[in-house]
Enzyme design. Structure first.
Site, short mmCIF file in Angstrom:
data_model
loop_
_atom_site.label_atom_id
_atom_site.label_comp_id
_atom_site.label_asym_id
_atom_site.label_seq_id
_atom_site.Cartn_x
_atom_site.Cartn_y
_atom_site.Cartn_z
N ARG A 56 -51.07 13.58 1.61
CA ARG A 56 -49.78 14.28 1.69
C ARG A 56 -49.69 15.37 0.64
NH1 ARG A 56 -45.29 10.12 1.79
NH2 ARG A 56 -44.04 12.02 1.87
N GLN A 88 -34.60 14.09 -1.43
CA GLN A 88 -35.36 12.84 -1.29
C GLN A 88 -36.83 13.19 -1.04
OE1 GLN A 88 -33.05 9.84 1.35
NE2 GLN A 88 -32.27 11.85 1.88
N HIS A 106 -36.64 10.80 -5.34
CA HIS A 106 -37.70 9.89 -4.92
C HIS A 106 -39.07 10.27 -5.49
CE1 HIS A 106 -35.26 8.32 -1.19
NE2 HIS A 106 -34.84 7.82 -2.34
N CYS A 114 -47.60 6.69 -15.30
CA CYS A 114 -48.35 5.56 -15.84
C CYS A 114 -47.54 4.29 -15.61
CB CYS A 114 -48.63 5.74 -17.33
SG CYS A 114 -49.49 4.30 -18.03
N THR A 173 -31.57 14.19 7.01
CA THR A 173 -31.86 12.84 6.54
C THR A 173 -31.18 11.84 7.48
OG1 THR A 173 -31.74 11.28 4.68
CG2 THR A 173 -30.03 12.98 4.76
N SER A 174 -31.88 10.73 7.77
CA SER A 174 -31.43 9.83 8.84
C SER A 174 -30.36 8.85 8.41
CB SER A 174 -32.64 9.06 9.39
OG SER A 174 -33.21 8.28 8.35
N LEU A 199 -30.50 17.35 13.63
CA LEU A 199 -30.75 17.53 15.06
C LEU A 199 -29.83 16.64 15.87
CD1 LEU A 199 -34.68 17.49 15.20
CD2 LEU A 199 -33.14 19.48 15.25
N GLU A 200 -29.42 15.52 15.23
CA GLU A 200 -28.51 14.56 15.87
C GLU A 200 -27.72 13.87 14.76
OE1 GLU A 200 -31.36 12.01 17.75
OE2 GLU A 200 -31.83 11.00 15.86
N ALA A 216 -32.47 22.79 10.93
CA ALA A 216 -31.98 23.29 9.64
C ALA A 216 -32.30 24.77 9.45
CB ALA A 216 -32.60 22.47 8.51
C1 BJW Z 1 -33.99 17.40 11.30
C2 BJW Z 1 -35.03 18.27 11.67
C3 BJW Z 1 -34.75 19.65 11.59
C4 BJW Z 1 -35.76 16.26 11.91
N1 BJW Z 1 -33.54 20.08 11.15
N2 BJW Z 1 -32.80 17.85 10.89
C5 BJW Z 1 -29.91 -3.45 2.48
C6 BJW Z 1 -28.77 -2.65 2.49
C7 BJW Z 1 -28.69 -1.51 1.69
C8 BJW Z 1 -29.74 -1.15 0.87
C9 BJW Z 1 -30.86 -1.94 0.87
C10 BJW Z 1 -30.95 -3.08 1.66
N3 BJW Z 1 -32.17 -3.64 1.46
C11 BJW Z 1 -32.84 -2.88 0.57
C12 BJW Z 1 -32.06 -1.85 0.21
C13 BJW Z 1 -32.42 -0.76 -0.74
C14 BJW Z 1 -33.50 0.15 -0.18
C15 BJW Z 1 -33.08 0.62 1.21
O1 BJW Z 1 -32.30 1.55 1.36
N4 BJW Z 1 -33.62 0.03 2.26
C16 BJW Z 1 -33.22 0.38 3.62
C17 BJW Z 1 -34.45 0.46 4.50
C18 BJW Z 1 -32.17 -0.60 4.09
N5 BJW Z 1 -33.58 1.27 -1.09
C19 BJW Z 1 -34.37 1.24 -2.16
O2 BJW Z 1 -35.13 0.31 -2.39
C20 BJW Z 1 -34.25 2.39 -3.13
N6 BJW Z 1 -33.99 1.87 -4.42
C21 BJW Z 1 -32.84 1.24 -4.72
O3 BJW Z 1 -31.98 1.01 -3.88
O4 BJW Z 1 -32.72 0.86 -6.04
C22 BJW Z 1 -31.56 0.09 -6.43
C23 BJW Z 1 -30.32 0.90 -6.69
C24 BJW Z 1 -29.11 0.27 -6.80
C25 BJW Z 1 -27.95 0.99 -7.04
C26 BJW Z 1 -27.98 2.36 -7.22
C27 BJW Z 1 -29.18 2.98 -7.13
C28 BJW Z 1 -30.33 2.27 -6.86
C29 BJW Z 1 -35.54 3.18 -3.19
C30 BJW Z 1 -35.79 3.93 -1.91
C31 BJW Z 1 -37.14 4.61 -1.95
C32 BJW Z 1 -37.43 5.38 -0.67
N7 BJW Z 1 -38.76 5.82 -0.68
C33 BJW Z 1 -39.27 6.60 0.47
C34 BJW Z 1 -40.81 6.73 0.36
C35 BJW Z 1 -41.25 7.41 -0.88
C36 BJW Z 1 -41.26 8.90 -0.76
C37 BJW Z 1 -42.37 9.41 0.14
O5 BJW Z 1 -43.39 8.74 0.34
O6 BJW Z 1 -42.20 10.56 0.61
O7 BJW Z 1 -38.61 7.87 0.53
S1 BJW Z 1 -38.89 5.86 2.06
C38 BJW Z 1 -38.67 7.38 2.90
O8 BJW Z 1 -37.31 7.39 3.41
C39 BJW Z 1 -38.78 8.48 1.84
C40 BJW Z 1 -37.60 9.34 2.20
O9 BJW Z 1 -37.20 10.11 1.08
C41 BJW Z 1 -36.56 8.34 2.66
C42 BJW Z 1 -35.50 8.93 3.53
O10 BJW Z 1 -36.04 9.42 4.73
P1 BJW Z 1 -35.39 10.71 5.41
O11 BJW Z 1 -35.57 11.87 4.54
O12 BJW Z 1 -34.00 10.38 5.82
O13 BJW Z 1 -36.35 10.90 6.68
P2 BJW Z 1 -36.23 10.29 8.16
O14 BJW Z 1 -37.53 10.48 8.81
O15 BJW Z 1 -35.67 8.93 8.15
O16 BJW Z 1 -35.13 11.21 8.87
C43 BJW Z 1 -35.36 12.57 9.14
C44 BJW Z 1 -34.07 13.17 9.69
O17 BJW Z 1 -34.23 14.57 9.85
C45 BJW Z 1 -33.67 12.61 11.06
O18 BJW Z 1 -32.29 12.28 11.04
C46 BJW Z 1 -33.93 13.79 12.03
O19 BJW Z 1 -33.01 13.83 13.11
C47 BJW Z 1 -33.73 14.97 11.11
N8 BJW Z 1 -34.48 16.19 11.47
N9 BJW Z 1 -36.12 17.57 12.07
C48 BJW Z 1 -32.62 19.19 10.84
N10 BJW Z 1 -35.71 20.61 11.95
#
Ligand code: BJW
Length: 233
Positions: A56, A88, A106, A114, A173-174, A199-200, A216
């Site tokens: 990546r 993110q 993120h 480290c 973001t989804s 997109l949705e 976007a």
């Molecule tokens: C377009 C488009 C175009 C496409 N134009 N739009 C139960 C309930 C609530 C929370 C939790 C739970 N169990 C566990 C949790 C916490 C957990 C969590 O949320 N889990 C869920 C699965 C439920 N979260 C965590 O563990 C986080 N830490 C945490 O909560 O710490 C404690 C805390 C407590 C209190 C305060 C603060 C913190 C850490 C989360 C780490 C996420 N890491 C990742 C991977 C690492 C990065 C990487 O490798 O790149 O981050 S996961 C992955 O998802 C990545 C992304 O940043 C993240 C979000 O994804 P994103 O960006 O939304 O992408 P998609 O693919 O999901 O969506 C794309 C969107 O774009 C879609 O909607 C399309 O329609 C749209 N789109 N083309 C406009 N052209």
């Protein structure tokens, strides 16, 4: 001074050729989350995880910002108030587009961390499992990425910005992943106007006052021009 807080997700970089996570054929269709995006997955198979992020990093290094990134950079340079981008995304396309105030909640592909002493430094293009930390010399280098179960970066500062926001926009973001999916509620309770660009509608789309449906790269430049015109009149 007015403050605009922007949250971006993978959809904002999709038109630069970087894959999203949850789309059909997206990154999570090709790799199990538990294998590549958790500390447990890294402990089990560090080479798999390091290779995933090496690939990546190489792809992101070749990518160019799209019209959405460029519109946000223009907003920051021309808006009379403050514009903060909370991303993110782990690519550096906002910076390549010229945005200056960018927070990578993120982590970042360009950074190494480290696991032993928490020192951070610029990652080489290709990392290897067991690389040494330049600060403590222990073989504990890992990608500087926030995995599930880990605390995202800069949360205190992010919540402060949300509490001061006049306008909060969320792009591509989804709404699956917290705490980012909760930012709209936070901004609304601070009295901000809220707009989603996607997109949705996302999973939290019903919490926004306005939704601009479309890619976007098309919807953002139009909105940025609207806001700049309004702020000048
Ligand atoms: C377009 C488009 C175009 C496409 N134009 N739009 C139960 C309930 C609530 C929370 C939790 C739970 N169990 C566990 C949790 C916490 C957990 C969590 O949320 N889990 C869920 C699965 C439920 N979260 C965590 O563990 C986080 N830490 C945490 O909560 O710490 C404690 C805390 C407590 C209190 C305060 C603060 C913190 C850490 C989360 C780490 C996420 N890491 C990742 C991977 C690492 C990065 C990487 O490798 O790149 O981050 S996961 C992955 O998802 C990545 C992304 O940043 C993240 C979000 O994804 P994103 O960006 O939304 O992408 P998609 O693919 O999901 O969506 C794309 C969107 O774009 C879609 O909607 C399309 O329609 C749209 N789109 N083309 C406009 N052209």
């Amino acid at each position: 001074m007015q403050k605009i807080v922007v949250l971006t997700g993978a959809g904002n970089s999709a038109e630069s050729g970087l894959g999203t996570f949850r789309a059909e054929g997206g990154l999570w269709a090709q790799h199990r989350i538990e294998d590549v995006a958790t500390p447990e997955g890294f402990a089990r198979d560090p080479k798999l995880v390091v290779d995933f992020y090496n690939a990546r990093r190489a792809q992101a290094a070749e990518a160019e910002p799209n019209a959405g990134h460029l519109a946000l950079a223009k907003l920051e340079s021309e808006f009379a108030g403050d514009v903060i981008v909370i991303t993110q995304n782990v690519d550096d396309l906002h910076e390549k587009a010229g945005s200056q105030k960018v927070m990578h909640m993120h982590g970042a592909l360009k950074s190494a961390l480290c696991a032993a002493c928490a020192h951070r430094w610029p990652a080489p293009l290709v990392m290897a499992p067991g690389d040494s930390c330049p600060a403590c010399n222990r073989p504990a280098a890992r990608p500087d990425i926030v995995w599930f179960g880990e605390m995202p970066y800069d949360m205190d500062e992010i919540f402060r910005h949300l509490s001061e926001a006049d306008i909060f926009i969320s792009i591509g973001t989804s709404g699956n992943v917290y705490p980012a999916a909760g930012f709209v509620a936070e901004a609304r309770s601070a009295g901000a106007e809220t707009i989603e660009f996607n997109l949705e509608p996302s999973l939290v789309g019903n919490q926004f006052e306005d939704i601009r449906i479309g890619s976007a790269s098309e919807t953002l430049p139009v909105w940025v021009d609207e806001i700049l015109q309004k702020s000048r009149s």
